[in-house]
Design an enzyme around this catalytic site. Structure first.
Site, short mmCIF file in Angstrom:
data_model
loop_
_atom_site.label_atom_id
_atom_site.label_comp_id
_atom_site.label_asym_id
_atom_site.label_seq_id
_atom_site.Cartn_x
_atom_site.Cartn_y
_atom_site.Cartn_z
N GLY A 242 -0.57 -7.25 -8.21
CA GLY A 242 0.11 -6.01 -7.85
C GLY A 242 1.36 -6.31 -7.05
O GLY A 242 1.82 -7.46 -6.98
N HIS A 243 1.89 -5.27 -6.42
CA HIS A 243 3.13 -5.41 -5.66
C HIS A 243 2.90 -5.38 -4.16
O HIS A 243 3.84 -5.27 -3.39
CB HIS A 243 4.11 -4.30 -6.05
#
Length: 424
Positions: A242-243
Site C-alpha cells: 500500500g501507500h
C-alpha cells in the site's frame, strides 16, 4: 432419596427449562435472519430486498437490542443503505460473505450505514467488493463517483466494527464520515498492490476513532486521514502493501479544516510506497495539522519511511507557483526503525510560506543499502529537534523556542530557513 428433595430437584429442573425457553424465545425474537426474509446464499441470487426487509424489522424492534444475521453462505447484494435511527442498538452480524455484483458501477456506495447511535458490525464474515472486475474501467477513471466504497459509516455514533474482512473493494474499502466514538478492532482488509484507489480506511470530519489490531494490504493508503479529524488512535496495525499511513491530502478543497491529536503506535509497515506521511497541496486554503505522535513504528523495506510532503501533486500537472498554506506543527516521531528502500529515509518538504514548526525526531534508526551509500535525510523549511539515536543524520533546524540541549549538529540552526539541507 427423600420425597421432598426429589420434588425440589424436579421443580428446579422445570424452572431451568422454562427459563431457557423464555430466554431462547427472547433471543429468537430479536434475531432477524436474512434467510427468513427470502435471502439465498448461492452467490448468484439478488438478495437486496431480503436484506432491506430484515434490516427494517431489526431496526423497528422495540424490546431492546436487535440483530440482523447473515449466516454462512455467499449473498449477492446490490447497493444497500441501512438507515437509522433505530428503536435500539443494532448488531449487523455477518457470518458469511456479502458479494457485490461485478457490474456495480455508477454509484459511490455499496453497503452504507447512516444515522445510527449504537451499532456493531461483527461475525467474522467478509464484504467482497468484486473490485477486480472494475479497477481498470476507463470510464470510471474520469468519474470519481463511478466506483462504490464497500462500507460507509456516515453520521454514526458509538459503533464497533470487529473481526470482519473486506476483500477487493472497487474503490475505498471503508469510509468513516461525520462520525464519533468508532472502534475498528481486528479487521482484515485485502486487495492487490496494483489495485487503484483501494484505500483501506478513509476518515474525514470525525473524532474519537480507534483502529486496533488490524491487517491492511491494499493498492493505496492503508489508512488515510482527511479533513476535520481529531482524536484518532491507531495501534498494532500491520500495513502493506500500500501507500502507508497518511494524513491528507489537505488544502485542495474549500472547507478543509484542521486535523489534530493523531496517535500512531506499535505499527509495522512492510514494502509500502510511503511510511508515515503528511501530504498537502499547494493552494491558498489555510488550516493546521498539529499534535501528531508516531511512536514505536517498524519499517520493512519502505520507500519513504518518514515523509512530510507539502508539494503533493500526484498527477504532476499542478501550478508550481502555488505554495501550501497548511501549517504543520507539533509532530513527534519516536522510535521509528527498520529499513528504507530509498536513499532518503527522512524527507521534510515543507511550505516556504508556512514552514513546519516543532517537528521532533527521537530514536530514529532507518537503514539503507544501495549504491548511493547510507541513508540520508532531506529538509526544507522545517524547524524542530533531534535527539538520541539518529540514523540518518538529521538535517532538521533546531527551534530556538525549544529548551533543547546543545548538540553537535546545533550549528545548522544558523542556516536560513529557506535553504535546503541534506544530511547523511
Amino acid at each position: 432419596m427423600d420425597s421432598k428433595l426429589v420434588c425440589m430437584y424436579y421443580c428446579f429442573i422445570v424452572f431451568i427449562l422454562v427459563l431457557a425457553n423464555e430466554v431462547g424465545g427472547q433471543l429468537e425474537g430479536r434475531v432477524f435472519d436474512v434467510t427468513n426474509f427470502g435471502a439465498v446464499g448461492d452467490g448468484k441470487s439478488d438478495n437486496t430486498k431480503p436484506f432491506r426487509d430484515a434490516f427494517a424489522n431489526a431496526c423497528s424492534y422495540t424490546s431492546g437490542s436487535s440483530m440482523m444475521l447473515i449466516p454462512k453462505g455467499t449473498f449477492m447484494v446490490k447497493s444497500a443503505v441501512f438507515k437509522g435511527p433505530c428503536k435500539g442498538p443494532i448488531e449487523f452480524r455477518l457470518e458469511g460473505t456479502i458479494k457485490a455484483p461485478a457490474d456495480l458501477v455508477g454509484d459511490d456506495k455499496w453497503v452504507a450505514f447512516r444515522y445510527f447511535n449504537g451499532l456493531s458490525i461483527t461475525g467474522g464474515g467478509t464484504f467482497d467488493g468484486s473490485g477486480e472486475t472494475a479497477w481498470h474501467n476507463k470510464h470510471c477513471r474520469k468519474n470519481s463517483k463511478c466506483l462504490p466504497v464497500s462500507i460507509r459509516l456516515e453520521f454514526v455514533d458509538n459503533a464497533v466494527v470487529s473481526g470482519i474482512s473486506s476483500l477487493n473493494s472497487k474503490f475505498f474499502h471503508m469510509s468513516i464520515y461525520k462520525s464519533s466514538n468508532i472502534e475498528l478492532d481486528g479487521i482484515t482488509i485485502t486487495a492487490p498492490a496494483d489495485s487503484p484507489n483501494t484505500d483501506g480506511v478513509h476518515i474525514s470530519n470525525s473524532y474519537n476513532i480507534r483502529i486496533l489490531n488490524s491487517s491492511i494490504a491494499t493498492g493505496d493508503d492503508c489508512i488515510s486521514l482527511g479533513t476535520g479529524n481529531k482524536n484518532i488512535f491507531i495501534s498494532k496495525v500491520k500495513c502493506g502493501p500500500g501507500h502507508g499511513i497518511s494524513i491528507g491530502s489537505l488544502g485542495k478543497y474549500e472547507g478543509d479544516t484542521d486535523v489534530s491529536r493523531v496517535t500512531v503506535q506499535h505499527c509495522t509497515l512492510t514494502r509500502t510506497q510511503n511510511g508515515l506521511r503528511i501530504k498537502t497541496w499547494g493552494s491558498d486554503i489555510k488550516l493546521k495539522v498539529y499534535n501528531i505522535t508516531y511512536d514505536d513504528v517498524i519499517m520493512d523495506d519502505v520507500y519513504n519511511p518518514i515523509f512530510i510532503d507539502q508539494k503533493y501533486c500526484p498527477s504532476g500537472d499542478c501550478d508550481k507557483s502555488k505554495v501550501s498554506s497548511v501549517q504543520i506543527q507539533d509532530v513527534w516521531f519516536n522510535n521509528v526503525r527498520g529499513s528504507s528502500k530509498s536513499e532518503y529515509a527522512v524527507k521534510f518538504l515543507c511550505s516556504s510560506e508556512y514552514p513546519c514548526n516543532n517537528i521532533n525526531l527521537r530514536d530514529i534508526n532507518l537503514l539503507y543499502q544501495g549504491p548511493e551509500g547510507p541513508a540520508k535525510s532531506s529538509c526544507s523549511n522545517v524547524r524542530g529537534s533531534a535527539s538520541a539515536t539518529q540514523n540518518p543524520h538529521p538535517c532538521i533546524l533546531e527551534s530556538s523556542s525549544l529548551a533543547c540541549p546543545v548538540t553537535s549538529s546545533s550549528w545548522i540552526s544558523l542556516i536560513p530557513i529557506g535553504l535546503v539541507w541534506l544530511g547523511q
